[in-house]
Scaffold this active site. Sequence first.
Site, short mmCIF file in Angstrom:
data_model
loop_
_atom_site.label_atom_id
_atom_site.label_comp_id
_atom_site.label_asym_id
_atom_site.label_seq_id
_atom_site.Cartn_x
_atom_site.Cartn_y
_atom_site.Cartn_z
N LYS A 275 -13.27 -5.27 7.37
CA LYS A 275 -12.79 -5.85 6.12
C LYS A 275 -13.81 -6.95 5.95
O LYS A 275 -14.60 -7.29 6.47
CB LYS A 275 -11.59 -6.34 6.06
CG LYS A 275 -11.37 -7.24 7.43
CD LYS A 275 -9.77 -7.96 7.49
CE LYS A 275 -9.80 -8.83 8.55
NZ LYS A 275 -8.43 -9.46 8.51
N ASP B 221 -2.71 -7.99 -5.26
CA ASP B 221 -3.07 -6.73 -4.70
C ASP B 221 -3.74 -5.72 -5.65
O ASP B 221 -3.66 -5.77 -6.69
CB ASP B 221 -1.86 -6.18 -3.96
CG ASP B 221 -2.28 -5.55 -2.50
OD1 ASP B 221 -3.67 -5.35 -2.22
OD2 ASP B 221 -1.42 -5.15 -2.01
N CYS C 236 0.78 -1.12 0.09
CA CYS C 236 -0.13 -0.11 0.40
C CYS C 236 0.94 1.34 0.00
O CYS C 236 0.58 2.22 -0.71
CB CYS C 236 -1.15 -0.09 1.04
SG CYS C 236 -0.65 -1.17 2.24
N HIS D 270 -8.53 -1.63 -0.25
CA HIS D 270 -7.36 -2.24 -0.52
C HIS D 270 -8.05 -3.63 -0.67
O HIS D 270 -8.73 -4.19 0.21
CB HIS D 270 -6.70 -2.16 1.09
CG HIS D 270 -5.27 -3.19 1.11
ND1 HIS D 270 -4.20 -2.68 0.80
CD2 HIS D 270 -5.37 -4.34 1.28
CE1 HIS D 270 -3.31 -3.55 1.27
NE2 HIS D 270 -3.82 -4.87 1.13
N ARG E 13 7.24 -10.93 5.00
CA ARG E 13 6.76 -10.68 6.35
C ARG E 13 7.39 -11.60 7.10
O ARG E 13 7.34 -12.81 6.86
CB ARG E 13 5.11 -10.95 6.63
CG ARG E 13 4.34 -9.98 5.74
CD ARG E 13 2.93 -10.01 5.89
NE ARG E 13 2.30 -9.01 5.01
CZ ARG E 13 1.10 -9.22 4.80
NH1 ARG E 13 0.17 -10.18 5.50
NH2 ARG E 13 0.29 -8.57 4.09
N HIS F 235 -5.26 -1.25 -5.10
CA HIS F 235 -5.95 -0.15 -4.30
C HIS F 235 -6.79 0.62 -5.13
O HIS F 235 -6.24 0.87 -6.29
CB HIS F 235 -4.74 0.56 -4.02
CG HIS F 235 -3.64 -0.05 -2.96
ND1 HIS F 235 -2.54 -0.84 -3.56
CD2 HIS F 235 -3.85 -0.51 -1.58
CE1 HIS F 235 -2.00 -1.40 -2.39
NE2 HIS F 235 -2.70 -1.25 -1.47
N GLN G 22 1.21 -10.98 -3.52
CA GLN G 22 -0.31 -10.69 -3.26
C GLN G 22 -0.77 -10.23 -4.67
O GLN G 22 -0.21 -9.45 -5.48
CB GLN G 22 -0.79 -9.45 -2.17
CG GLN G 22 -0.13 -9.87 -0.89
CD GLN G 22 -0.47 -8.96 0.05
OE1 GLN G 22 -0.02 -7.88 -0.19
NE2 GLN G 22 -1.45 -9.03 1.14
#
Length: 610
Positions: A429, A348, A299, A475, A328, A350, A346
Amino acid sequence: MPDEAKRQHLPAEDKKEQVVMTTTADGEKEDQDMHAFWHSSSHLLAHAVKRLFPETKLAIGPAIENGFYYDFDREGGFTTEDLPVIEEEMKKIAKANYRIERFTLPRDEAIEYVKQQDEPYKLEMVLALPEDEEISFYKQEDFTDLCAGPHVRYTKQIKAFKLLSVSGAYWHGDEKNKMLTRIYGVSYPKKEQLDRYLKQLEEAKLRDHRKLGRELELFMTSEAGPGFPFFLPKGMVLRELLVDYWKELHREAGYVLVSTPMILSRSLWEESGHWDHYKDNMYTVVIDEQDYAVKPMNCPGGMLIYKNKPHSYRDLPLRMGELGLVHRHEKSGTLHGLMRVRAFTQDDAHIFMTPDQIEDEVSGIIRLIDRIYSAFGFKYRVELSTRPENSMGDIEDWNRAESVLQKVLEDMGADYRINPGDGAFYGPKIDFHIEDAIGRGWQCGTIQLDFQMPQRFDLEYTGSDGAKHRPIVVHRTALGALERFIAILIEHYSGKFPFWLSPEQVRVLSISQQNSAYAEEVFKRLRLEGFRAELDVRDEKIGYKIREAQLAKIPYMLVVGDREAEEKTLSVRSRDEGNIGSLGIDAFIVKAHELNTTRYDAAAVDTEDE
RNA sequence: GCCGAAGUGGCUCAGGGGUAGAGCAAUUCACUCGUAAUGAAUAGGUCGUGGGUUCAAUUCCCACCUUCGGCUCCA
């Protein structure tokens, strides 16, 4: 947890009842019966443990989704070697057929009673019960346990059981508390049912992605990098195909793609809040005497891209996707094949939007996720997670955001569950969970409303009124992480991928050496047509070659011998249906192209779920 | 990270204080073969790593690493 919830939803009088296991019960009634049955089984386990090891203190022993467990506190705990001994004792108790009796006590007496039993964990539980709650106990022979019930009526009803494993578990699930020893077991009213369940467990093991990943040469792990998986050539083919499909869907859905750097400066992570809130999970590195961090999330980089130029409301919604590799630091004990790793990609995105676009955007994401999951025939569970205790920002914002998410789910008629207090600290979420081979749910897709980022990064757009406004950021991931999703795909298909997704789609097998030339001709033609084909002209019997191709789970084997060479045909053998007869080369190619372009997936349309 | 278990050739596993064995896979040779294993021969292991005990350790002890089942955490 769901079981606990289920029990509490029972009408009060049902809790008191003792359960007569009926063979005719089905659906919800059966679930309730089995719940009581497993709960009674956990008492049986505790009863046996107390007989054999009287010094043991009892914690909790609930029924779970498939079976039961009991947490014990005993010096030295238990090991798997203790299990057969405990099982024997359980058999004796079951056989003795004690009546299981319920009784209640007024609060004071209950507390006194538990004190006398010298059960500190039970005492803690009694004291925690609300003043007006009826306090019940269940007794079988000399064993009594504080318990809300319900239970079966006689110990003999528990005919077939097996203790499965021993593990540690924290009291109240809190790692600050004492580590207790948990014994897991499963039981059924009939031996055949138990056998069937144990067989299912065995079959699940056969489709474990770690085993199949090794056998099919999809990925590997190494001591050189615990939690950092290696993709092998065949796994890479699968991964690329998945990514191609993903890109196609996202292009259609109006996404643009970006890529942000793997390593970014400490000051950026401080700005995003990660340095404060997420530092324990981040890998850091020093470059030219400055602190940097390997990104654990995409992000902040995405925010920088948004800020790279001014935006107008006409630009919104801006759907910015990124297949971002994040790192991570996960605790060593949690690593699990490709499902739980320390570096993952990911899928991902946004999405920057105006407030009145939230509903459309969120429902668009849900449709996209549903489309992807359905393409593979996945069953999934949706959860709405709401404001946690350590939340940041305005409660008003939270309430509004939660109700928007809920409204979208309601409007779409989605079957979802609310997870109170389980949202991220920066926003509520919606999570999508897919089940693995042995029924464990894995979070894949997630849609998170983020109030923090736009503010921290001072994002803005110019509205139609000419004034600056703050965009809303959502997200989201659909697959979640490529690695995890691939693991789930492997298990879902037992390694028997649909044609379009198979690393090796076709293998040409020659009957004998004299057919090599024709086999090679067929093979070259298939390669030319773009199929992932291989050639086996080894000096082996056809049965042997077929066996190998079958074990490699290749969708089609093309057997060619004198007959085929003469007629310019193929003897087609399907991985799933065996020999399906003879076909011309062109006819096969047309069919195969069709399977590729439609991404036809027999498993997804099959009503049987193996 | 915590609790418990386990690490022996590429894979699955046996063994056990006197420096290791099977099946499959691999390689070579023979067979030229019609829909899930042709036969024979050969090669391959400092028994996870580092210490300790011992005349001697792969075997016993300790530490660490990794893996597995959970807890916690999460994509």
